[in-house]
Design a protein around this motif. Structure first.
Motif, PDB file in Angstrom:
ATOM      1  N   VAL A  51       0.845  -1.201   0.000  1.00 41.27           N
ATOM      2  CA  VAL A  51       0.000   0.000   0.000  1.00 41.27           C
ATOM      3  C   VAL A  51       0.873   1.240   0.000  1.00 41.27           C
ATOM      4  O   VAL A  51       0.686   2.166  -0.798  1.00 41.27           O
ATOM      5  CB  VAL A  51      -0.959   0.016   1.217  1.00 41.27           C
ATOM      6  N   LEU A  52       1.859   1.290   0.885  1.00 43.90           N
ATOM      7  CA  LEU A  52       2.710   2.478   0.989  1.00 43.90           C
ATOM      8  C   LEU A  52       3.611   2.661  -0.221  1.00 43.90           C
ATOM      9  O   LEU A  52       3.953   3.790  -0.578  1.00 43.90           O
ATOM     10  CB  LEU A  52       3.546   2.416   2.267  1.00 43.90           C
TER      11      LEU A  52
ATOM     12  N   GLU B 171       2.919   2.474  -3.179  1.00 42.67           N
ATOM     13  CA  GLU B 171       2.183   3.148  -4.252  1.00 42.67           C
ATOM     14  C   GLU B 171       2.377   4.669  -4.225  1.00 42.67           C
ATOM     15  O   GLU B 171       2.014   5.348  -5.182  1.00 42.67           O
ATOM     16  CB  GLU B 171       0.686   2.850  -4.138  1.00 42.67           C
ATOM     17  N   PHE B 172       2.937   5.195  -3.137  1.00 45.81           N
ATOM     18  CA  PHE B 172       2.985   6.643  -2.923  1.00 45.81           C
ATOM     19  C   PHE B 172       4.389   7.114  -2.588  1.00 45.81           C
ATOM     20  O   PHE B 172       5.219   6.340  -2.123  1.00 45.81           O
ATOM     21  CB  PHE B 172       2.034   7.033  -1.782  1.00 45.81           C
TER      22      PHE B 172
ATOM     23  N   HIS C 241       5.618   9.374  -0.076  1.00 47.54           N
ATOM     24  CA  HIS C 241       5.464  10.146   1.158  1.00 47.54           C
ATOM     25  C   HIS C 241       6.657   9.808   2.054  1.00 47.54           C
ATOM     26  O   HIS C 241       6.576   8.884   2.877  1.00 47.54           O
ATOM     27  CB  HIS C 241       4.154   9.811   1.872  1.00 47.54           C
TER      28      HIS C 241
ATOM     29  N   PHE D  82      -0.272   4.045  11.213  1.00 51.62           N
ATOM     30  CA  PHE D  82       0.566   4.871  10.349  1.00 51.62           C
ATOM     31  C   PHE D  82       1.505   5.681  11.234  1.00 51.62           C
ATOM     32  O   PHE D  82       1.108   6.207  12.280  1.00 51.62           O
ATOM     33  CB  PHE D  82      -0.292   5.798   9.488  1.00 51.62           C
TER      34      PHE D  82
ATOM     35  N   PRO E 164      -2.879   9.321   7.935  1.00 52.68           N
ATOM     36  CA  PRO E 164      -2.264   9.179   6.609  1.00 52.68           C
ATOM     37  C   PRO E 164      -2.790  10.243   5.647  1.00 52.68           C
ATOM     38  O   PRO E 164      -3.916  10.729   5.807  1.00 52.68           O
ATOM     39  CB  PRO E 164      -2.685   7.777   6.174  1.00 52.68           C
TER      40      PRO E 164
ATOM     41  N   ASP F 237      -4.618  10.875  -0.118  1.00 49.32           N
ATOM     42  CA  ASP F 237      -4.494   9.961  -1.253  1.00 49.32           C
ATOM     43  C   ASP F 237      -4.290   8.511  -0.781  1.00 49.32           C
ATOM     44  O   ASP F 237      -4.812   7.577  -1.383  1.00 49.32           O
ATOM     45  CB  ASP F 237      -3.401  10.391  -2.223  1.00 49.32           C
ATOM     46  N   VAL F 238      -3.591   8.326   0.325  1.00 46.12           N
ATOM     47  CA  VAL F 238      -3.413   6.991   0.900  1.00 46.12           C
ATOM     48  C   VAL F 238      -4.751   6.483   1.433  1.00 46.12           C
ATOM     49  O   VAL F 238      -5.129   5.328   1.189  1.00 46.12           O
ATOM     50  CB  VAL F 238      -2.341   6.999   2.006  1.00 46.12           C
ATOM     51  N   GLN F 239      -5.479   7.347   2.130  1.00 46.11           N
ATOM     52  CA  GLN F 239      -6.782   6.952   2.664  1.00 46.11           C
ATOM     53  C   GLN F 239      -7.731   6.510   1.548  1.00 46.11           C
ATOM     54  O   GLN F 239      -8.414   5.487   1.672  1.00 46.11           O
ATOM     55  CB  GLN F 239      -7.415   8.105   3.437  1.00 46.11           C
TER      56      GLN F 239
ATOM     57  N   HIS G  41      -6.986   5.409  -1.444  1.00 45.52           N
ATOM     58  CA  HIS G  41      -6.500   4.149  -2.019  1.00 45.52           C
ATOM     59  C   HIS G  41      -6.902   2.965  -1.130  1.00 45.52           C
ATOM     60  O   HIS G  41      -7.383   1.944  -1.629  1.00 45.52           O
ATOM     61  CB  HIS G  41      -4.982   4.222  -2.188  1.00 45.52           C
ATOM     62  N   VAL G  42      -6.731   3.108   0.176  1.00 50.18           N
ATOM     63  CA  VAL G  42      -7.081   2.035   1.106  1.00 50.18           C
ATOM     64  C   VAL G  42      -8.589   1.775   1.063  1.00 50.18           C
ATOM     65  O   VAL G  42      -9.011   0.610   1.042  1.00 50.18           O
ATOM     66  CB  VAL G  42      -6.629   2.391   2.541  1.00 50.18           C
TER      67      VAL G  42
END
Length: 144
Positions: free
Chosen positions: A53-54, A56-57, A59, A119, A130, A133-135, A137-138
């Motif tokens: 998941v992480l 993908e970004f 940050h 997180f 988070p 954009d992470v939220q 995506h999840v």
């Protein structure tokens, strides 16, 4: 969908599987795979799932730490062989991410588990909300 909508004993609940080889040293004195070893099998799947998941970004400093894991042992497991650990995201909290797992030998579910990761900002050494954009995506991953 809430975490109670996912049947972790069913292979079709999962899209992602992590194969793990059962080692001779995983056995206890009774010839069963030791209960503690199940945690290592789940860790292999959990790190692949949550890190995925992480990844993908971009940050910098955003990471996660394990806050809780619970395991339900359903069947005996024996050496030799390979298990497949299914993993999926099941809930997004304000600063946490819950995931569920099923450990399968063939079609038989031998254990299920749930974990909570928080997180974490590696620079401030504190839990964080988070980024949006992470939220998002999840949420999409949980919805399937």
């Amino acid at each position: 969908m809430s975490e109670h909508d996912f049947d972790l004993t069913r292979r079709d609940t999962f899209k992602q599987f992590t194969p793990v080889t059962i080692r001779f040293s995983d056995q206890d004195s009774m010839g069963h795979v030791n209960n503690v070893t199940f945690g290592a099998y789940i860790e292999a799947a959990r790190t692949m799932l949550v890190q995925g998941v992480l990844d993908e970004f971009d940050h910098p400093g955003l990471d996660y730490i394990l806050a809780r894991v619970s395991i339900d042992f359903r069947r005996e497991l024996h050496y030799p062989g390979t298990v497949e650990v299914g993993g999926r995201l099941i809930r997004l909290g304000s600063k946490s991410l819950s995931s569920g797992y099923g450990i399968f030998k063939g079609d038989e579910c031998v254990a299920t588990a749930e974990s909570v990761n928080v997180f974490y900002d590696m620079n401030t050494r504190r839990s964080v909300v988070p980024p949006e954009d992470v939220q998002e995506h999840v949420r999409r991953l949980i919805a399937g």
